[in-house]
Scaffold this active site. Structure first.
Site, short mmCIF file in Angstrom:
data_model
loop_
_atom_site.label_atom_id
_atom_site.label_comp_id
_atom_site.label_asym_id
_atom_site.label_seq_id
_atom_site.Cartn_x
_atom_site.Cartn_y
_atom_site.Cartn_z
N ASN A 148 30.00 -11.57 53.84
CA ASN A 148 29.48 -12.48 52.81
C ASN A 148 29.14 -13.88 53.33
O ASN A 148 28.41 -14.63 52.69
CB ASN A 148 30.45 -12.60 51.62
CG ASN A 148 30.46 -11.39 50.70
OD1 ASN A 148 31.46 -11.08 50.06
ND2 ASN A 148 29.33 -10.68 50.62
N ASP A 206 32.01 -6.03 42.41
CA ASP A 206 30.58 -6.08 42.69
C ASP A 206 29.74 -6.14 41.41
O ASP A 206 30.10 -5.52 40.41
CB ASP A 206 30.19 -4.84 43.51
CG ASP A 206 28.92 -5.07 44.29
OD1 ASP A 206 28.42 -6.21 44.32
OD2 ASP A 206 28.42 -4.09 44.87
#
Ligand code: IPE
Ligand code: MG
Length: 215
Positions: free
Chosen positions: A50, A2
């Site tokens: 996502n 991330d």
């Protein structure tokens, strides 16, 4: 992995440049792992959630993945890396699925395993495993998961300051040690890796037992 987007934003670069820097960080971290004797590295590259990102970012990520697979085959084979994907691969394009399959075959003899979670969600994986499960307990259930044959993670690192599991390895992380850092994934360097390993080595892992009373 991330923090790619924030890494790019800080540099006034497009998000995809952050994802490219993230792929470079992955190559580096694989080296650190191998130097440290780690045999399995699982990275969360793309979650089932996502897909909600912009078409531009999703297609950019898919292109990046495809070129990573294409460009790295020789290097992975030469370095003894076994490549494996977990997640709902039927969500990926037929072309990408074929490329993944070919790379898995080509690297099957590797002794270091790189597991890439793609269109992956822990809950989704558990539901798919439940449909295959015929009873027999936890060990048998684990064989129905995408991670069949891969040991549970000892250490789970989350970068970029978020303090969540975000649907990653929900079943497998039952006894994992967690390590959180504010460092953005593309900036995750050897010093950060060593910090995480050293924090891990100081943890007392009891797996539910009491110290000195293991049966
Ligand atoms: C993580 O970086 C990589 C993927 C999810 C593909 P992000 O894209 O989540 O980066 P931030 O969170 O916006 O910084
Ligand atoms: Mg993020």
């Amino acid at each position: 992995m991330d923090g790619n987007g924030r890494w790019a934003k800080k540099r006034l670069l497009p998000r995809l440049a952050g994802h490219r820097a993230g792929a470079d960080a992955l190559d580096r971290v694989m080296h650190y792992c191998r130097d440290a004797g780690v045999e399995y590295l699982t990275v969360y590259a793309f979650s089932t959630e996502n897909w909600k990102r912009s078409t531009e970012e999703v297609s950019g990520l898919m292109r990046l993945l495809s070129s990573y697979i294409h460009d790295k085959e020789k290097e992975l084979v030469a370095n003894g890396v076994r490549f494996r994907v977990i997640g709902r691969r039927s969500d990926l394009s037929g072309k990408l699925q074929a490329e993944i399959h070919a790379l898995e075959e080509a690297t099957a003899a590797g002794t270091f395993t790189l597991v890439v979670a793609l269109s992956y969600g822990g809950r989704d994986e558990i539901i798919r495993a439940a449909a295959r499960y015929k009873g027999g307990g936890e060990e048998e259930f684990a064989k129905c998961l995408d991670t069949a044959g891969i040991p549970d993670p000892d250490l789970l690192i989350r970068t970029s300051g978020e303090l969540r599991i975000s649907n990653f390895l929900l079943w497998q992380a039952a006894y994992a040690e967690f390590y959180f850092t504010d460092v953005l994934w593309p900036d995750f360097d050897r010093e950060e890796f060593d910090k995480a390993l050293s924090a891990y080595s100081k943890r007392e892992r009891r797996m539910g037992a009491r110290p000195g009373e293991g049966k």
